[in-house]
Design a protein around this motif. Structure first.
Motif, PDB file in Angstrom:
ATOM      1  N   ARG A   1       0.836  -1.207   0.000  1.00  0.00           N
ATOM      2  CA  ARG A   1       0.000   0.000   0.000  1.00  0.00           C
ATOM      3  C   ARG A   1       0.869   1.254   0.000  1.00  0.00           C
ATOM      4  O   ARG A   1       1.816   1.378   0.796  1.00  0.00           O
ATOM      5  CB  ARG A   1      -0.934   0.006   1.210  1.00  0.00           C
ATOM      6  N   ASP A   2       0.548   2.170  -0.900  1.00  0.00           N
ATOM      7  CA  ASP A   2       1.215   3.474  -1.052  1.00  0.00           C
ATOM      8  C   ASP A   2       2.632   3.379  -1.612  1.00  0.00           C
ATOM      9  O   ASP A   2       3.297   4.412  -1.763  1.00  0.00           O
ATOM     10  CB  ASP A   2       1.257   4.245   0.280  1.00  0.00           C
ATOM     11  N   PHE A   3       3.098   2.200  -1.958  1.00  0.00           N
ATOM     12  CA  PHE A   3       4.437   2.086  -2.530  1.00  0.00           C
ATOM     13  C   PHE A   3       4.530   2.709  -3.916  1.00  0.00           C
ATOM     14  O   PHE A   3       5.628   2.996  -4.391  1.00  0.00           O
ATOM     15  CB  PHE A   3       4.862   0.614  -2.603  1.00  0.00           C
ATOM     16  N   GLN A   4       3.393   2.920  -4.592  1.00  0.00           N
ATOM     17  CA  GLN A   4       3.415   3.498  -5.927  1.00  0.00           C
ATOM     18  C   GLN A   4       3.354   5.021  -5.902  1.00  0.00           C
ATOM     19  O   GLN A   4       3.562   5.670  -6.928  1.00  0.00           O
ATOM     20  CB  GLN A   4       2.244   2.948  -6.754  1.00  0.00           C
ATOM     21  N   ARG A   5       3.089   5.616  -4.751  1.00  0.00           N
ATOM     22  CA  ARG A   5       2.911   7.067  -4.679  1.00  0.00           C
ATOM     23  C   ARG A   5       4.242   7.790  -4.875  1.00  0.00           C
ATOM     24  O   ARG A   5       5.312   7.262  -4.574  1.00  0.00           O
ATOM     25  CB  ARG A   5       2.300   7.447  -3.326  1.00  0.00           C
ATOM     26  N   HIS A   6       4.121   9.027  -5.381  1.00  0.00           N
ATOM     27  CA  HIS A   6       5.296   9.884  -5.578  1.00  0.00           C
ATOM     28  C   HIS A   6       6.380   9.178  -6.383  1.00  0.00           C
ATOM     29  O   HIS A   6       7.549   9.099  -5.975  1.00  0.00           O
ATOM     30  CB  HIS A   6       5.862  10.361  -4.233  1.00  0.00           C
ATOM     31  N   ASP A   7       5.941   8.651  -7.532  1.00  0.00           N
ATOM     32  CA  ASP A   7       6.865   7.991  -8.456  1.00  0.00           C
ATOM     33  C   ASP A   7       7.570   6.802  -7.797  1.00  0.00           C
ATOM     34  O   ASP A   7       8.777   6.632  -7.927  1.00  0.00           O
ATOM     35  CB  ASP A   7       7.889   8.991  -8.996  1.00  0.00           C
ATOM     36  N   HIS A   8       6.778   6.003  -7.066  1.00  0.00           N
ATOM     37  CA  HIS A   8       7.281   4.771  -6.446  1.00  0.00           C
ATOM     38  C   HIS A   8       8.344   5.052  -5.377  1.00  0.00           C
ATOM     39  O   HIS A   8       9.250   4.251  -5.164  1.00  0.00           O
ATOM     40  CB  HIS A   8       7.851   3.812  -7.490  1.00  0.00           C
TER      41      HIS A   8
ATOM     42  N   GLY B   1      -6.959  -3.188  -5.762  1.00  0.00           N
ATOM     43  CA  GLY B   1      -6.443  -3.612  -4.469  1.00  0.00           C
ATOM     44  C   GLY B   1      -5.138  -2.920  -4.124  1.00  0.00           C
ATOM     45  O   GLY B   1      -5.047  -1.695  -4.125  1.00  0.00           O
ATOM     46  N   GLN B   2      -4.101  -3.706  -3.845  1.00  0.00           N
ATOM     47  CA  GLN B   2      -2.809  -3.170  -3.446  1.00  0.00           C
ATOM     48  C   GLN B   2      -1.704  -3.684  -4.367  1.00  0.00           C
ATOM     49  O   GLN B   2      -1.808  -4.785  -4.909  1.00  0.00           O
ATOM     50  CB  GLN B   2      -2.504  -3.582  -1.997  1.00  0.00           C
ATOM     51  N   PRO B   3      -0.629  -2.898  -4.526  1.00  0.00           N
ATOM     52  CA  PRO B   3       0.466  -3.299  -5.414  1.00  0.00           C
ATOM     53  C   PRO B   3       1.203  -4.535  -4.914  1.00  0.00           C
ATOM     54  O   PRO B   3       1.144  -4.893  -3.735  1.00  0.00           O
ATOM     55  CB  PRO B   3       1.394  -2.072  -5.411  1.00  0.00           C
ATOM     56  N   VAL B   4       1.927  -5.151  -5.838  1.00  0.00           N
ATOM     57  CA  VAL B   4       2.846  -6.257  -5.536  1.00  0.00           C
ATOM     58  C   VAL B   4       4.167  -5.944  -6.227  1.00  0.00           C
ATOM     59  O   VAL B   4       4.237  -5.051  -7.081  1.00  0.00           O
ATOM     60  CB  VAL B   4       2.292  -7.614  -6.016  1.00  0.00           C
ATOM     61  N   ALA B   5       5.221  -6.684  -5.872  1.00  0.00           N
ATOM     62  CA  ALA B   5       6.528  -6.402  -6.473  1.00  0.00           C
ATOM     63  C   ALA B   5       7.408  -7.635  -6.442  1.00  0.00           C
ATOM     64  O   ALA B   5       7.183  -8.564  -5.667  1.00  0.00           O
ATOM     65  CB  ALA B   5       7.224  -5.254  -5.747  1.00  0.00           C
ATOM     66  N   VAL B   6       8.424  -7.603  -7.312  1.00  0.00           N
ATOM     67  CA  VAL B   6       9.544  -8.544  -7.259  1.00  0.00           C
ATOM     68  C   VAL B   6      10.820  -7.719  -7.163  1.00  0.00           C
ATOM     69  O   VAL B   6      10.991  -6.751  -7.912  1.00  0.00           O
ATOM     70  CB  VAL B   6       9.608  -9.454  -8.503  1.00  0.00           C
TER      71      VAL B   6
END
Length: 260
Positions: free
Chosen positions: A40-47, A69-74
């Motif tokens: 959550r919120d990891f994508q804000r302000h250009d990640h 929903g919420q972001p995911v990442a690798v």
């Protein structure tokens, strides 16, 4: 080449001061690849938050924002290099992030995803779609799949859940819904817990991290699903417990070692 991977749903982006604990555990474990969910919120302000976490860990991140929903990442640790990356939002309640890295055994594709937590039929559709989209020989689909496996009896554990949350895991006939994991298995994926797992494999809830929707049932909702050529190279799968893992999230991190 031995490669270690950790997958972890960190619960709403590690809010409330938990993100430091997440980073501390991952720093100590030092995996080569990390799959994260609920960013959550990891994508804000250009990640910005994603870049900060990746920088602290010394890794390169591929973040997949979510439409609903919420972001995911690798995240990938050098000297591994990413030759292909993708972020998928459509068809999924949350998202899927995928990377391909070269290894001595061939190109390895890792997909971090988080299946629909609310509706079994939509979860099945997501599983079916992902299983048929990612079919390269060395593919690992991992994350919080919110799903029950077909090889385990679940009735007693489900009986401990409040009605609201039990319905998330029931088929139309009132029995445990295991169709999402079955769809992956029918498509040729192997549940690495079945071939290389240690202990009971239960990933929720943690002892101090909340998780009222899991009550005291104890469930295995986080998975490592590999194509056969990769499954043969999995030597150890384990749930990471103790220290920060007990309170940094309502899910325990899950780790696997691959001989490549």
């Amino acid at each position: 080449m031995t490669l270690r991977l950790v997958t972890w749903n960190i619960k709403t982006g590690g809010s409330g001061g938990r993100l430091d604990a997440v980073v501390a555990l991952l720093t100590r474990e030092r995996p080569d690849i990390v799959a994260l969910q609920e960013l959550r919120d990891f994508q804000r302000h250009d990640h910005q938050r994603m870049r900060e976490v990746a920088g602290t860990l010394g890794m390169t991140a591929v973040l997949a924002p979510s439409a609903f929903g919420q972001p995911v990442a690798v995240l990938v640790r050098p000297p591994l290099t990413i030759t292909h990356r993708s972020a998928v939002r459509w068809r999924l309640h949350h998202a899927a992030a995928a990377v391909t890295v070269p290894t001595p055994a061939g190109p390895l594709t890792v997909v971090s995803t988080h299946l629909n937590p609310f509706r079994p039929y939509r979860r099945l559709r997501e599983a079916y779609w992902l299983a048929h989209r990612y079919r390269a020989p060395l593919t690992l689909i991992t994350g919080d799949l919110n799903s029950l496996d077909p090889q385990t009896g679940h009735s007693e554990r489900l009986s401990r859940l409040p009605d609201l949350y039990r319905r998330r895991h029931l088929a139309r006939d009132g029995g445990p819904d295991t169709r999402a994991i079955a769809a992956f298995q029918t498509a040729g994926f192997t549940d690495l817990w079945r071939t290389a797992g240690e202990g009971d494999g239960l990933t929720v809830p943690t002892s101090k991290g909340g998780g009222h929707e899991f009550s005291n049932a104890g469930m295995r909702l986080d998975y490592l699903l590999a194509r056969p050529a990769l499954a043969a190279r999995a030597t150890r799968a384990r749930v990471i417990r103790g220290d920060e893992a007990e309170w940094a999230s309502d899910h325990y991190p899950l780790a696997v070692t691959l001989d490549l």
